[in-house]
Design a protein around this motif. Structure first.
Motif, PDB file in Angstrom:
ATOM      1  N   GLY A   1      55.131  32.815  31.142  1.00 44.14           N
ATOM      2  CA  GLY A   1      54.966  34.032  31.925  1.00 44.14           C
ATOM      3  C   GLY A   1      53.527  34.325  32.332  1.00 44.14           C
ATOM      4  N   TRP A   2      52.610  33.437  31.974  1.00 40.00           N
ATOM      5  CA  TRP A   2      51.203  33.668  32.293  1.00 40.00           C
ATOM      6  C   TRP A   2      50.652  32.560  33.178  1.00 40.00           C
ATOM      7  CZ3 TRP A   2      47.906  37.664  30.907  1.00 40.00           C
ATOM      8  CH2 TRP A   2      48.423  38.590  29.991  1.00 40.00           C
ATOM      9  N   CYS A   3      49.689  32.932  34.027  1.00 42.02           N
ATOM     10  CA  CYS A   3      48.828  31.934  34.657  1.00 42.02           C
ATOM     11  C   CYS A   3      47.386  32.366  34.443  1.00 42.02           C
ATOM     12  CB  CYS A   3      49.149  31.738  36.139  1.00 42.02           C
ATOM     13  SG  CYS A   3      48.657  33.115  37.185  1.00 42.02           S
ATOM     14  N   LYS A   4      46.477  31.401  34.640  1.00 44.95           N
ATOM     15  CA  LYS A   4      45.058  31.649  34.383  1.00 44.95           C
ATOM     16  C   LYS A   4      44.248  31.363  35.639  1.00 44.95           C
ATOM     17  CE  LYS A   4      40.989  31.880  32.311  1.00 44.95           C
ATOM     18  NZ  LYS A   4      40.595  31.039  31.180  1.00 44.95           N
ATOM     19  N   THR A   5      43.364  32.294  35.998  1.00 46.08           N
ATOM     20  CA  THR A   5      42.499  32.052  37.144  1.00 46.08           C
ATOM     21  C   THR A   5      41.106  32.615  36.879  1.00 46.08           C
ATOM     22  OG1 THR A   5      42.408  32.110  39.564  1.00 46.08           O
ATOM     23  CG2 THR A   5      43.093  34.145  38.456  1.00 46.08           C
ATOM     24  N   TYR A   6      40.337  32.746  37.932  1.00 43.96           N
ATOM     25  CA  TYR A   6      38.917  33.115  37.832  1.00 43.96           C
ATOM     26  C   TYR A   6      38.578  34.246  38.784  1.00 43.96           C
ATOM     27  CZ  TYR A   6      38.362  28.771  35.329  1.00 43.96           C
ATOM     28  OH  TYR A   6      38.482  27.779  34.396  1.00 43.96           O
ATOM     29  N   GLY A   7      37.881  35.231  38.289  1.00 42.52           N
ATOM     30  CA  GLY A   7      37.286  36.216  39.178  1.00 42.52           C
ATOM     31  C   GLY A   7      35.964  35.722  39.729  1.00 42.52           C
ATOM     32  N   ASP A   8      35.352  34.804  38.970  1.00 41.56           N
ATOM     33  CA  ASP A   8      34.024  34.297  39.328  1.00 41.56           C
ATOM     34  C   ASP A   8      33.798  33.024  38.525  1.00 41.56           C
ATOM     35  OD1 ASP A   8      33.450  35.139  36.661  1.00 41.56           O
ATOM     36  OD2 ASP A   8      32.932  37.127  37.408  1.00 41.56           O
ATOM     37  N   TRP A   9      32.669  32.385  38.774  1.00 42.61           N
ATOM     38  CA  TRP A   9      32.249  31.270  37.931  1.00 42.61           C
ATOM     39  C   TRP A   9      30.739  31.385  37.775  1.00 42.61           C
ATOM     40  CZ3 TRP A   9      33.880  28.692  34.133  1.00 42.61           C
ATOM     41  CH2 TRP A   9      33.378  27.434  33.768  1.00 42.61           C
ATOM     42  N   GLU A  10      29.963  30.859  38.704  1.00 43.78           N
ATOM     43  CA  GLU A  10      28.510  30.999  38.583  1.00 43.78           C
ATOM     44  C   GLU A  10      28.069  32.390  39.038  1.00 43.78           C
ATOM     45  OE1 GLU A  10      25.983  29.022  37.399  1.00 43.78           O
ATOM     46  OE2 GLU A  10      27.636  27.952  36.473  1.00 43.78           O
ATOM     47  N   PHE A  11      27.071  32.914  38.336  1.00 40.55           N
ATOM     48  CA  PHE A  11      26.669  34.300  38.594  1.00 40.55           C
ATOM     49  C   PHE A  11      26.052  34.492  39.974  1.00 40.55           C
ATOM     50  CE2 PHE A  11      21.985  34.249  38.303  1.00 40.55           C
ATOM     51  CZ  PHE A  11      21.787  32.962  37.824  1.00 40.55           C
ATOM     52  N   ASP A  12      25.438  33.406  40.517  1.00 34.53           N
ATOM     53  CA  ASP A  12      24.701  33.555  41.784  1.00 34.53           C
ATOM     54  C   ASP A  12      25.442  32.902  42.950  1.00 34.53           C
ATOM     55  OD1 ASP A  12      24.426  31.013  40.775  1.00 34.53           O
ATOM     56  OD2 ASP A  12      22.270  30.863  41.148  1.00 34.53           O
ATOM     57  N   ARG A  13      26.750  32.706  42.771  1.00 35.24           N
ATOM     58  CA  ARG A  13      27.537  32.041  43.813  1.00 35.24           C
ATOM     59  C   ARG A  13      28.722  32.927  44.208  1.00 35.24           C
ATOM     60  NH1 ARG A  13      25.457  26.707  44.143  1.00 35.24           N
ATOM     61  NH2 ARG A  13      23.390  27.002  43.268  1.00 35.24           N
ATOM     62  N   ALA A  14      29.504  32.403  45.159  1.00 31.01           N
ATOM     63  CA  ALA A  14      30.652  33.153  45.675  1.00 31.01           C
ATOM     64  C   ALA A  14      31.579  33.581  44.530  1.00 31.01           C
ATOM     65  CB  ALA A  14      31.426  32.289  46.669  1.00 31.01           C
ATOM     66  N   LYS A  15      32.196  34.737  44.703  1.00 26.77           N
ATOM     67  CA  LYS A  15      33.200  35.231  43.758  1.00 26.77           C
ATOM     68  C   LYS A  15      34.571  35.140  44.437  1.00 26.77           C
ATOM     69  CE  LYS A  15      29.535  36.597  41.452  1.00 26.77           C
ATOM     70  NZ  LYS A  15      28.510  36.159  42.429  1.00 26.77           N
ATOM     71  N   THR A  16      35.626  35.099  43.636  1.00 27.50           N
ATOM     72  CA  THR A  16      36.958  35.065  44.247  1.00 27.50           C
ATOM     73  C   THR A  16      37.198  36.388  44.972  1.00 27.50           C
ATOM     74  OG1 THR A  16      37.687  33.706  42.389  1.00 27.50           O
ATOM     75  CG2 THR A  16      39.401  34.639  43.817  1.00 27.50           C
ATOM     76  N   PRO A  17      37.513  36.348  46.271  1.00 29.72           N
ATOM     77  CA  PRO A  17      37.697  37.610  47.010  1.00 29.72           C
ATOM     78  C   PRO A  17      38.854  38.430  46.442  1.00 29.72           C
ATOM     79  CG  PRO A  17      37.481  35.737  48.515  1.00 29.72           C
ATOM     80  CD  PRO A  17      37.635  35.170  47.138  1.00 29.72           C
ATOM     81  N   GLN A  18      38.663  39.729  46.464  1.00 29.61           N
ATOM     82  CA  GLN A  18      39.695  40.609  45.904  1.00 29.61           C
ATOM     83  C   GLN A  18      41.071  40.402  46.557  1.00 29.61           C
ATOM     84  OE1 GLN A  18      40.321  45.326  45.487  1.00 29.61           O
ATOM     85  NE2 GLN A  18      38.229  44.649  45.187  1.00 29.61           N
ATOM     86  N   PRO A  19      41.148  40.214  47.898  1.00 31.88           N
ATOM     87  CA  PRO A  19      42.481  39.991  48.492  1.00 31.88           C
ATOM     88  C   PRO A  19      43.155  38.714  47.985  1.00 31.88           C
ATOM     89  CG  PRO A  19      40.892  40.633  50.184  1.00 31.88           C
ATOM     90  CD  PRO A  19      40.102  40.360  48.934  1.00 31.88           C
ATOM     91  N   VAL A  20      42.376  37.692  47.673  1.00 33.12           N
ATOM     92  CA  VAL A  20      42.950  36.452  47.128  1.00 33.12           C
ATOM     93  C   VAL A  20      43.568  36.733  45.759  1.00 33.12           C
ATOM     94  CG1 VAL A  20      42.361  34.158  46.243  1.00 33.12           C
ATOM     95  CG2 VAL A  20      41.381  34.951  48.416  1.00 33.12           C
ATOM     96  N   LEU A  21      42.835  37.469  44.934  1.00 36.67           N
ATOM     97  CA  LEU A  21      43.357  37.813  43.602  1.00 36.67           C
ATOM     98  C   LEU A  21      44.558  38.740  43.705  1.00 36.67           C
ATOM     99  CD1 LEU A  21      39.967  38.338  41.729  1.00 36.67           C
ATOM    100  CD2 LEU A  21      41.597  36.476  41.348  1.00 36.67           C
TER     101      LEU A  21
END
Ligand SMILES: [Zn+2]
Length: 351
Positions: free
Chosen positions: A144-164
């Protein structure tokens, strides 16, 4: 069928009770026939939980190895950690291991799924063409779970909120839940506002976000164990944005621990271990951060079980029990020395 009998102070309620174990279930009603006394006195609590564990991965190559998984899982069972959430594993846990009655219960989430726009990923992550479809497929294929990322490197692109948000909506539509790695202010904010259920690492949370999380029954897993040991070394590094980010993130974990709990967010104890994690040490970190001991134990025990869909000590619950001599709310280290561990009604450890 012969039952087992235990008597002691049952946590978290704190009442002295008689518990019988019939097969893999517990009951407060004496069953017909004889029973064997296996514990008298002290404290009885549900099995401990590591809510963020990646057991089975080789620390050098990060390859998944079933033999490593088995060894770590057996060690967890032996120390009374009887439920593991695994938010990220490079290969499915083999069915014969999943079916082993002597290994902890599992809540797996499939591979580490990353949005393709995250830069400088390491070779841990899977980057699917369609993150939403992959997340739904993994939630259905796992527990029932999946795992993803809101971010990775602090100074790089973040996962856009609409994608999440698209991912969360689709996974929720199949009654699944999403755990997201969050170590930047922007990534954490996006993940909370997009509907992520469990914020992993949970750096840079703010009070407004805690209120949003609490209102929907969300959780945080601060994973102190993954960071605490690095702080003194990082302090010796040259000044710079990476150092500021790390030290600021670890500093912010008090928000993800004490403030989160006070706001009504479920706090989970997770070690982020690749092998046999030390949940009692993580509970110690939560206490050191300022969480009341009973709440910290709950984060690695009854509260984590409930959040993951497993009852604690109640009528008809699975017989996953730990008995300790001293009150762990007073002496948390007592959790290191269980006198009895029952997993699915079977003895995993007896001293
Ligand atoms: Zn992790």
């Amino acid at each position: 069928m012969t039952s087992l009998h235990l008597r002691g102070t049952v946590l978290p309620e704190g009442d002295v009770r008689d518990i019988w174990v019939v097969g893999d279930r517990l009951t407060f009603t004496r069953p017909p026939g004889g029973s064997t006394s296996v514990h008298e006195g002290g404290f009885i609590l549900p099995g401990l939980v590591d809510a963020h564990a990646h057991l089975g991965h080789d620390a050098g190559t990060m390859a998944f190895d079933p033999a490593l998984f088995e060894a770590a899982a057996l060690a967890y069972a032996g120390d009374g950690t009887l439920l593991l959430r695994v938010p990220g594993h490079r290969e499915p846990v083999p069915t014969p291991l999943r079916q082993r009655q002597d290994l902890p219960r599992l809540v797996t989430a499939g591979p580490w799924l990353a949005w393709r726009g995250l830069e400088e990923l390491d070779d841990l992550q899977t980057v699917p063409a369609d993150l939403t479809a992959a997340g739904v497929a993994q939630a259905l294929a796992n527990d029932g779970w999946c795992k993803t990322y809101g971010d990775w490197e602090f100074d790089r692109a973040k996962t856009p909120q609409p994608v999440l948000r698209e991912l969360c909506d689709a996974v929720h539509a199949v009654n699944g839940r999403v755990a997201a790695h969050c170590q930047t202010a922007e990534g954490t904010r996006s993940a909370v506002l997009a509907g992520v259920d469990s914020i992993e690492h949970a750096w840079f949370l703010t009070p407004d976000l805690l209120d949003v999380l609490a209102a929907r029954g969300g959780a945080v897993t601060p994973t102190w164990s993954g960071f605490a040991g690095h702080v003194s070394n990082v302090r010796t590094k040259p000044e710079g944005p990476r150092k500021d980010w790390f030290l600021g993130g670890v500093e912010s974990l008090r928000v993800a621990t004490v403030d989160a709990w006070e706001a009504g967010v479920t706090v989970l104890a997770g070690t982020d271990s690749l092998g046999h994690g030390d949940v009692v040490a993580e509970i110690g970190h939560l206490i050191a951060a300022g969480l009341p001991p009973a709440a910290a134990i709950g984060a690695g025990c009854w509260d984590a079980r409930r959040y993951l869909g497993f009852p604690g000590i109640e009528e008809g619950a699975p017989a996953d029990l730990v008995a300790v001599a001293e009150d762990p709310r007073v002496t948390p280290g007592a959790l290191r020395h269980p006198s009895l561990v029952l997993l699915r009604g079977r003895t995993a450890k007896r001293r």
